[in-house]
Design a protein around this motif. Sequence first.
Motif, PDB file in Angstrom:
ATOM      1  N   MET A  14      14.410 -19.639  12.700  1.00  0.00           N
ATOM      2  CA  MET A  14      14.997 -20.953  12.982  1.00  0.00           C
ATOM      3  C   MET A  14      16.497 -20.852  13.255  1.00  0.00           C
ATOM      4  SD  MET A  14      13.071 -23.695  10.495  1.00  0.00           S
ATOM      5  CE  MET A  14      13.356 -22.799   8.962  1.00  0.00           C
ATOM      6  N   SER A  15      17.171 -19.901  12.610  1.00  0.00           N
ATOM      7  CA  SER A  15      18.615 -19.748  12.784  1.00  0.00           C
ATOM      8  C   SER A  15      18.972 -18.906  14.001  1.00  0.00           C
ATOM      9  CB  SER A  15      19.223 -19.096  11.531  1.00  0.00           C
ATOM     10  OG  SER A  15      18.912 -19.821  10.371  1.00  0.00           O
ATOM     11  N   PHE A  16      18.011 -18.163  14.521  1.00  0.00           N
ATOM     12  CA  PHE A  16      18.295 -17.226  15.600  1.00  0.00           C
ATOM     13  C   PHE A  16      18.909 -17.887  16.847  1.00  0.00           C
ATOM     14  CE2 PHE A  16      16.807 -15.030  19.482  1.00  0.00           C
ATOM     15  CZ  PHE A  16      17.572 -13.875  19.357  1.00  0.00           C
ATOM     16  N   PRO A  17      18.406 -19.039  17.326  1.00  0.00           N
ATOM     17  CA  PRO A  17      19.023 -19.629  18.523  1.00  0.00           C
ATOM     18  C   PRO A  17      20.517 -19.899  18.369  1.00  0.00           C
ATOM     19  CG  PRO A  17      16.918 -20.673  18.066  1.00  0.00           C
ATOM     20  CD  PRO A  17      17.228 -19.809  16.886  1.00  0.00           C
ATOM     21  N   PHE A  18      20.941 -20.324  17.185  1.00  0.00           N
ATOM     22  CA  PHE A  18      22.363 -20.603  16.964  1.00  0.00           C
ATOM     23  C   PHE A  18      23.177 -19.308  16.925  1.00  0.00           C
ATOM     24  CE2 PHE A  18      19.829 -23.920  14.890  1.00  0.00           C
ATOM     25  CZ  PHE A  18      20.305 -25.040  15.556  1.00  0.00           C
ATOM     26  N   LEU A  46      19.189  -5.748  22.709  1.00  0.00           N
ATOM     27  CA  LEU A  46      20.269  -6.182  21.825  1.00  0.00           C
ATOM     28  C   LEU A  46      19.951  -7.511  21.134  1.00  0.00           C
ATOM     29  CD1 LEU A  46      23.465  -5.142  23.792  1.00  0.00           C
ATOM     30  CD2 LEU A  46      22.666  -4.249  21.616  1.00  0.00           C
ATOM     31  N   TYR A  47      19.338  -8.436  21.855  1.00  0.00           N
ATOM     32  CA  TYR A  47      18.970  -9.702  21.212  1.00  0.00           C
ATOM     33  C   TYR A  47      17.850  -9.476  20.200  1.00  0.00           C
ATOM     34  CZ  TYR A  47      21.946 -12.757  23.960  1.00  0.00           C
ATOM     35  OH  TYR A  47      23.040 -13.392  24.490  1.00  0.00           O
ATOM     36  N   LEU A  48      16.958  -8.557  20.497  1.00  0.00           N
ATOM     37  CA  LEU A  48      15.909  -8.205  19.533  1.00  0.00           C
ATOM     38  C   LEU A  48      16.529  -7.578  18.285  1.00  0.00           C
ATOM     39  CD1 LEU A  48      12.799  -8.286  19.314  1.00  0.00           C
ATOM     40  CD2 LEU A  48      12.781  -5.925  20.134  1.00  0.00           C
ATOM     41  N   PHE A  49      17.554  -6.758  18.474  1.00  0.00           N
ATOM     42  CA  PHE A  49      18.255  -6.140  17.344  1.00  0.00           C
ATOM     43  C   PHE A  49      18.961  -7.209  16.507  1.00  0.00           C
ATOM     44  CE2 PHE A  49      21.982  -3.501  15.792  1.00  0.00           C
ATOM     45  CZ  PHE A  49      21.243  -2.832  14.820  1.00  0.00           C
ATOM     46  N   LEU A  50      19.550  -8.194  17.160  1.00  0.00           N
ATOM     47  CA  LEU A  50      20.181  -9.306  16.432  1.00  0.00           C
ATOM     48  C   LEU A  50      19.154 -10.050  15.591  1.00  0.00           C
ATOM     49  CD1 LEU A  50      22.588 -11.233  15.881  1.00  0.00           C
ATOM     50  CD2 LEU A  50      21.925 -12.483  17.950  1.00  0.00           C
ATOM     51  N   LEU A  51      17.975 -10.309  16.177  1.00  0.00           N
ATOM     52  CA  LEU A  51      16.916 -10.990  15.437  1.00  0.00           C
ATOM     53  C   LEU A  51      16.475 -10.158  14.235  1.00  0.00           C
ATOM     54  CD1 LEU A  51      14.896 -13.330  15.173  1.00  0.00           C
ATOM     55  CD2 LEU A  51      13.394 -12.100  16.754  1.00  0.00           C
ATOM     56  N   LEU A  53      18.319  -7.932  12.521  1.00  0.00           N
ATOM     57  CA  LEU A  53      19.370  -7.960  11.505  1.00  0.00           C
ATOM     58  C   LEU A  53      19.345  -9.275  10.728  1.00  0.00           C
ATOM     59  CD1 LEU A  53      22.392  -6.316  13.358  1.00  0.00           C
ATOM     60  CD2 LEU A  53      21.020  -5.327  11.526  1.00  0.00           C
ATOM     61  N   MET A  54      19.082 -10.377  11.429  1.00  0.00           N
ATOM     62  CA  MET A  54      19.012 -11.666  10.742  1.00  0.00           C
ATOM     63  C   MET A  54      17.830 -11.703   9.784  1.00  0.00           C
ATOM     64  SD  MET A  54      20.017 -14.412  13.700  1.00  0.00           S
ATOM     65  CE  MET A  54      19.829 -15.756  12.538  1.00  0.00           C
ATOM     66  N   ASN A  55      16.680 -11.185  10.214  1.00  0.00           N
ATOM     67  CA  ASN A  55      15.514 -11.140   9.333  1.00  0.00           C
ATOM     68  C   ASN A  55      15.787 -10.272   8.112  1.00  0.00           C
ATOM     69  OD1 ASN A  55      12.718 -12.400  10.250  1.00  0.00           O
ATOM     70  ND2 ASN A  55      13.836 -11.858  12.114  1.00  0.00           N
ATOM     71  N   ALA A  56      16.397  -9.102   8.334  1.00  0.00           N
ATOM     72  CA  ALA A  56      16.698  -8.210   7.216  1.00  0.00           C
ATOM     73  C   ALA A  56      17.654  -8.872   6.232  1.00  0.00           C
ATOM     74  CB  ALA A  56      17.300  -6.904   7.743  1.00  0.00           C
ATOM     75  N   PHE A  57      18.684  -9.521   6.738  1.00  0.00           N
ATOM     76  CA  PHE A  57      19.673 -10.168   5.872  1.00  0.00           C
ATOM     77  C   PHE A  57      19.048 -11.317   5.088  1.00  0.00           C
ATOM     78  CE2 PHE A  57      23.274 -13.160   5.221  1.00  0.00           C
ATOM     79  CZ  PHE A  57      24.035 -12.358   4.396  1.00  0.00           C
ATOM     80  N   PHE A  58      18.251 -12.134   5.755  1.00  0.00           N
ATOM     81  CA  PHE A  58      17.629 -13.269   5.071  1.00  0.00           C
ATOM     82  C   PHE A  58      16.608 -12.800   4.035  1.00  0.00           C
ATOM     83  CE2 PHE A  58      18.468 -17.389   7.490  1.00  0.00           C
ATOM     84  CZ  PHE A  58      19.679 -16.934   7.981  1.00  0.00           C
ATOM     85  N   LEU A  59      15.907 -11.716   4.340  1.00  0.00           N
ATOM     86  CA  LEU A  59      14.956 -11.173   3.368  1.00  0.00           C
ATOM     87  C   LEU A  59      15.661 -10.695   2.107  1.00  0.00           C
ATOM     88  CD1 LEU A  59      12.575  -9.203   5.748  1.00  0.00           C
ATOM     89  CD2 LEU A  59      11.841 -10.961   4.125  1.00  0.00           C
ATOM     90  N   VAL A  60      16.893 -10.235   2.267  1.00  0.00           N
ATOM     91  CA  VAL A  60      17.646  -9.710   1.128  1.00  0.00           C
ATOM     92  C   VAL A  60      18.278 -10.831   0.299  1.00  0.00           C
ATOM     93  CG1 VAL A  60      19.704  -8.382   0.497  1.00  0.00           C
ATOM     94  CG2 VAL A  60      18.079  -7.453   2.151  1.00  0.00           C
ATOM     95  N   ILE A  61      18.827 -11.859   0.946  1.00  0.00           N
ATOM     96  CA  ILE A  61      19.602 -12.852   0.191  1.00  0.00           C
ATOM     97  C   ILE A  61      18.790 -14.081  -0.234  1.00  0.00           C
ATOM     98  CG2 ILE A  61      21.723 -12.142   1.359  1.00  0.00           C
ATOM     99  CD1 ILE A  61      21.580 -14.891   2.848  1.00  0.00           C
ATOM    100  N   LEU A  62      17.654 -14.328   0.401  1.00  0.00           N
ATOM    101  CA  LEU A  62      16.863 -15.509   0.048  1.00  0.00           C
ATOM    102  C   LEU A  62      15.740 -15.131  -0.910  1.00  0.00           C
ATOM    103  CD1 LEU A  62      16.524 -17.345   3.494  1.00  0.00           C
ATOM    104  CD2 LEU A  62      18.162 -17.788   1.674  1.00  0.00           C
ATOM    105  N   PHE A 125      16.309  -0.296  11.984  1.00  0.00           N
ATOM    106  CA  PHE A 125      17.743   0.015  12.101  1.00  0.00           C
ATOM    107  C   PHE A 125      17.944   1.472  12.514  1.00  0.00           C
ATOM    108  CE2 PHE A 125      21.954   1.012  10.219  1.00  0.00           C
ATOM    109  CZ  PHE A 125      22.707   0.059  10.883  1.00  0.00           C
ATOM    110  N   GLY A 126      17.239   2.385  11.850  1.00  0.00           N
ATOM    111  CA  GLY A 126      17.330   3.795  12.216  1.00  0.00           C
ATOM    112  C   GLY A 126      16.835   4.059  13.621  1.00  0.00           C
TER     113      GLY A 126
END
Length: 371
Positions: A14-18, A46-51, A53-62, A125-126
């Motif tokens: 949901m946050s990816f478009p922004f 690159l946009y797939l990589f951004l998506l 990274l967002m999934n990885a970050f949200f999985l860690v902090i939420l 990531f690797g």
Amino acid sequence: MLQSYLFPISYAFMSFPFAALLFTLPFLIVQYRKYGYINKVRAFVLYLFLLYLMNAFFLVILPLPSSRHNAALASGAMQLMPLNFILDILKETSVVGSDPSTYWHLLKERAFLQVVFNILLTVPFGMMLRYYFRKGWVRSILFSFLLSLFFEVTQLTGIYGLYDHAYRVFDVDDLIMNTLGGICGYLAAEWLSGLLPRIEKLDENVDLSAKRVTYTRRAVAFLIDSVIWPILMAICFFLHIRASFWVATGIYFILIPWLTHGVTPGKWMVRIKLTKMGERVTLSSLLLRYGLLYWVFFGLNRLLAGSIDNVPDIGRLVLGVIVFAMDAWFFIHVVIRLFRKDSQLFYEKFSKTKHVILWNKPAEKQEKEPV
């Protein structure tokens, strides 16, 4: 347990478009400057990589704590004993070593699944480090470790002070497993490279001189110029120069490109320049091009928006009708040109000017590590 993973993933999508919107401008500038054009494969990766990274970050902090004033963790905020996860698995497991039929129970146990998750988290990531960024194994291990460290420190500091206390444990085993995941991804990238286009070969047969300068590229250049140009206008205004809009416009879009062979700061940033029929742009052609666009088209709009002294109401009404008709025609004109092969706008045709890509080195000599 699956639900606990789906929750942050849904928020990431949901946050990816922004995030993509914020990422697009710097992405375009870097790609135009480094490669001279936008490659669809490179953009997709690159946009797939951004998506990711967002999934990885949200999985860690939420999920986040319900209040900023959260309580301290009862078990402590740090677990610094390496391979402690083995003890956790042994404590919780229902596996019987002498009975192979019980081994599948591991796939349902929290401690084991947590280890698998931490490995899988950084595998993409690797893979990206090796496939796209062309990093060696030492740097890939280092960057995988640093990514994991960033995740752990974010949790330990309560998202850098946003929360009073850490809401998840800083676990050295997570660092080890995440780094291992990066290594696995690095090794798997060799297989991935055989299925996807080779990144270092994307620009081999690209002839930049034959590529058309897109409206997107021109829009980025104009956006950059629109940040600098008003500063010059403000200087003219504070110096009490009359008709500061027209003076600043003439200096920025006519005089500067004439002195710099058709380049403004915005055009320089995206590597394009103005030419007149393939030759150096002349002062007269710049006067015709930007005189029509800025002094007439934008100028009349500015007159209508500003205060016009000693002009009766009927004069303002006539000017308003003229400007409205002019704006409507210009809008239709631009839309039509967007969908036609002949994409030149009216002021470009009259001045016989066009944008070309400003590029001084062949595509095949570009650097190996993309951005």
